[in-house]
Enzyme design. Structure first.
Site, PDB file in Angstrom:
ATOM      1  N   CYS A  10       3.060   7.704  11.922  1.00 57.95           N
ATOM      2  CA  CYS A  10       1.656   8.129  12.064  1.00 57.95           C
ATOM      3  C   CYS A  10       0.784   7.180  12.867  1.00 57.95           C
ATOM      4  O   CYS A  10       0.239   7.586  13.895  1.00 57.95           O
ATOM      5  CB  CYS A  10       1.056   8.340  10.681  1.00 57.95           C
ATOM      6  SG  CYS A  10       1.843   9.705   9.809  1.00 57.95           S
ATOM      7  N   ARG A  16      -2.894  -6.960   5.080  1.00 58.49           N
ATOM      8  CA  ARG A  16      -1.651  -7.749   5.027  1.00 58.49           C
ATOM      9  C   ARG A  16      -1.215  -8.075   6.454  1.00 58.49           C
ATOM     10  O   ARG A  16      -0.925  -7.177   7.250  1.00 58.49           O
ATOM     11  CB  ARG A  16      -0.541  -6.979   4.299  1.00 58.49           C
ATOM     12  CG  ARG A  16      -0.679  -6.999   2.783  1.00 58.49           C
ATOM     13  CD  ARG A  16       0.593  -6.529   2.080  1.00 58.49           C
ATOM     14  NE  ARG A  16       1.326  -5.523   2.810  1.00 58.49           N
ATOM     15  CZ  ARG A  16       1.120  -4.215   2.715  1.00 58.49           C
ATOM     16  NH1 ARG A  16       0.184  -3.731   1.941  1.00 58.49           N
ATOM     17  NH2 ARG A  16       1.876  -3.376   3.403  1.00 58.49           N
ATOM     18  N   GLY A  31       4.088   0.213  11.759  1.00 57.52           N
ATOM     19  CA  GLY A  31       5.046   1.151  12.351  1.00 57.52           C
ATOM     20  C   GLY A  31       4.862   2.488  11.665  1.00 57.52           C
ATOM     21  O   GLY A  31       3.792   2.801  11.157  1.00 57.52           O
ATOM     22  N   PHE A  62      -5.268  -3.061   3.369  1.00 58.97           N
ATOM     23  CA  PHE A  62      -4.776  -3.065   4.760  1.00 58.97           C
ATOM     24  C   PHE A  62      -5.137  -4.333   5.525  1.00 58.97           C
ATOM     25  O   PHE A  62      -5.397  -4.306   6.720  1.00 58.97           O
ATOM     26  CB  PHE A  62      -5.216  -1.793   5.504  1.00 58.97           C
ATOM     27  CG  PHE A  62      -4.283  -0.655   5.179  1.00 58.97           C
ATOM     28  CD1 PHE A  62      -4.205  -0.165   3.887  1.00 58.97           C
ATOM     29  CD2 PHE A  62      -3.451  -0.099   6.134  1.00 58.97           C
ATOM     30  CE1 PHE A  62      -3.320   0.842   3.545  1.00 58.97           C
ATOM     31  CE2 PHE A  62      -2.558   0.910   5.811  1.00 58.97           C
ATOM     32  CZ  PHE A  62      -2.502   1.377   4.512  1.00 58.97           C
ATOM     33  N   ARG A 110      11.102   5.413  11.771  1.00 63.68           N
ATOM     34  CA  ARG A 110      10.336   5.770  12.967  1.00 63.68           C
ATOM     35  C   ARG A 110       9.333   4.657  13.301  1.00 63.68           C
ATOM     36  O   ARG A 110       8.541   4.267  12.461  1.00 63.68           O
ATOM     37  CB  ARG A 110       9.616   7.121  12.767  1.00 63.68           C
ATOM     38  CG  ARG A 110      10.615   8.275  12.750  1.00 63.68           C
ATOM     39  CD  ARG A 110       9.930   9.602  12.551  1.00 63.68           C
ATOM     40  NE  ARG A 110       9.557   9.830  11.165  1.00 63.68           N
ATOM     41  CZ  ARG A 110       8.981  10.957  10.731  1.00 63.68           C
ATOM     42  NH1 ARG A 110       8.707  11.942  11.565  1.00 63.68           N
ATOM     43  NH2 ARG A 110       8.677  11.110   9.461  1.00 63.68           N
TER      44      ARG A 110
END
Ligand SMILES: NC(=O)c1ccc[n+]([C@@H]2O[C@H](COP(=O)([O-])OP(=O)(O)OC[C@H]3O[C@@H](n4cnc5c(N)ncnc54)[C@H](O)[C@@H]3O)[C@@H](O)[C@H]2O)c1
Ligand SMILES: O=c1ccn([C@@H]2O[C@H](COP(=O)(O)OP(=O)(O)O[C@H]3O[C@H](CO)[C@@H](O)[C@H](O)[C@H]3O)[C@@H](O)[C@H]2O)c(=O)[nH]1
Length: 422
Positions: free
Chosen positions: A264, A255, A261, A253, A331
């Site tokens: 969640c 990047r 987006g 995590f 979403r």
């Protein structure tokens, strides 16, 4: 075990189908009859790699029902997997879960045996033992933890990798308040070898929120450092390769790009902030994480504007509409604020995504959708907004590319190339 699944979206469908693959019998219920029809025909109601095959393999263990009360009476345990969206002020909207809770309560009314209700949906700490418990007790006339069980078993799957994440999780969190429910969940997950955290219901709920909030913050932190690194002529990917090797930090995590987006991270961070506010706590770090995340896509827009100051009537290509690769879900996709800004500036947009064009067209019917990624490359400039694997196999020669997701092929072959934070 006989299991009812309430809500057949990403979490409910994957949970039911994977439990069936472990040999359990599943009854699916959803207020959306179309989803039930698809499941009854043996088709997945959501796109998720490898789910169709698992449904076909386990069909005799999977049934659907339009009657949730009957499903509750016919099963040992119910997993509540309905949506928990944001209200206008960011706080969690429990309407779906309370409505499901009321029907489950009705089902419990004439049930002689013990049944446990497990909340898998992401809810603010205290929701299960508070409003969810109240509505079930009210409708059933029974007492939680005595006449029926209640628990929280938050889900950590990622869209696009959901089956693997469900079947091989890093950990399983089991929040319970009665021994029978704890035993039932223990049996259900007995064959999983990962660590299992047995805790209180509200701790389980908080573990889920804290995990998502931390990962979202990690991404915003990487993006903020990435923005600075770019200005200093430093490659943020190299920086985080170095930072991530610290075992206390880890490489995942990190990047950098146009931010997070999906259904969640933005929703859960907003809900945690709003819920904390109700307890007199201002979560400064999370406010900042959201602020950075809102600006990252606009940075991409500002980069294109710097190259084409008057975007009116100019043809701009968008590669990627899904909030991440391997899903058709749009979403809170980072492509949304970018497309909005381009439309406001009068640009003429042509977009391509391998899976998500139909869903995006429901939001933006006024833009053009291309039959292939290649067809987008002849635009005046191309913005890359999702890192689909197929974008690594394109030849970008002659194109001006502003990249929000770091596609190596684009940096190698585009005529003009710039990254959002590299
Ligand atoms: N999508 C993910 O990757 C993910 C991962 C972990 C946790 N979660 C959490 O799990 C929950 C569900 O997420 P999702 O992505 O599966 O949502 P989703 O929108 O894909 O599916 C929710 C389903 O619930 C149904 N529903 C709504 N009200 C209902 C009711 N009263 N009775 C029966 N069905 C009802 C909807 O019709 C829909 O099919 C949320 O709280 C979410 O935050 C999601
Ligand atoms: O280094 C990274 C990693 C992710 N992202 C973005 O972050 C968003 C979310 O990605 P990911 O976490 O892979 O997808 P989700 O399916 O939203 O899964 C998250 O949200 C789920 C719902 O709560 C949790 O269950 C998962 O554990 C959690 O990873 C996407 O827009 C990604 O592009 C980055 O920008 N940089």
């Amino acid at each position: 075990m006989k299991i009812s699944i309430v809500g057949c979206g990403y979490v409910g469908t994957v949970t039911g189908v994977c439990f069936a693959d472990f040999g359990h019998d599943i009854i699916f219920y959803d207020i959306d009859g179309k989803k039930l029809d698809l499941l009854a025909r043996g088709e997945a109601p959501i796109y998720e790699p490898s789910l169709d095959g698992l449904i076909r393999k386990n069909r005799e263990h999977l049934v659907t029902t339009p009657d949730l009360t009957a499903a509750v009476r016919d099963t040992d345990i119910t997993f509540v997997c309905v949506g928990t969206p944001s209200r206008q002020d960011g706080s969690i909207d429990l309407a779906y879960i309370l409505s499901a809770g009321a029907t489950i309560g009705e089902g419990l009314q004439e049930m002689p045996g013990f049944h446990s209700i497990i909340v898998k949906s992401t809810v603010f700490p205290g929701s299960t033992e508070g409003p969810v418990r109240s509505v079930i007790e009210q409708e059933s006339g029974k007492q939680a933890f005595v006449d029926f069980g209640l628990g929280s078993n938050p889900e950590f799957l990622r869209e696009g990798n959901a089956v693997r994440d469900f079947c091989e999780p890093d950990r399983i969190v089991l929040g319970t308040g009665d021994t029978r429910t704890a035993r039932m969940l223990g049996n259900l997950y007995a064959s999983f070898t990962c660590p299992k955290i047995e805790t209180s219901i509200r701790t389980a709920e908080m573990i889920k929120y804290a995990s998502n909030a931390f990962l979202a913050t990690k991404i915003s932190f990487a993006n903020e450092i990435g923005n600075l690194a770019k200005k200093l002529g430093i490659d943020s990917e190299e920086v985080f390769a170095g930072v991530g090797l610290d075992s206390r930090i880890g490489p995942a995590f990190f990047r950098t790009g146009i931010g997070f987006g999906g259904s969640c991270f933005p929703k859960d961070v907003r809900a945690l902030i709003a819920g904390a506010g109700g307890h007199g706590e201002d979560l400064h770090v999370l406010h900042a994480a959201l602020r950075v995340n809102e600006d990252q896509p606009l940075r991409l827009f500002r980069l294109i504007q710097a190259r084409i100051p008057d975007l009116k009537g100019r043809r701009i290509g968008i590669l990627g509409l899904a909030f991440k690769p391997d899903t058709d879900d749009v979403r809170e996709s980072r492509a949304i604020p970018i497309v909005r800004a381009l439309l406001d500036a009068g640009a003429d947009i042509i977009a391509y995504d391998p899976l998500a064009m139909e869903n995006f067209a429901a939001l933006f019917p006024q833009i053009d959708y291309a039959p292939s990624a290649r067809a987008v490359l002849s635009a005046d400039a191309v913005l890359i907004t999702t890192e689909w694997e197929e974008f690594e196999h394109l030849d970008y020669s002659g194109a001006t590319v502003i990249d929000g997701r770091r596609i190596a092929a684009a940096s190698r072959t585009a005529e003009i190339y710039e990254g959002v934070c590299w």
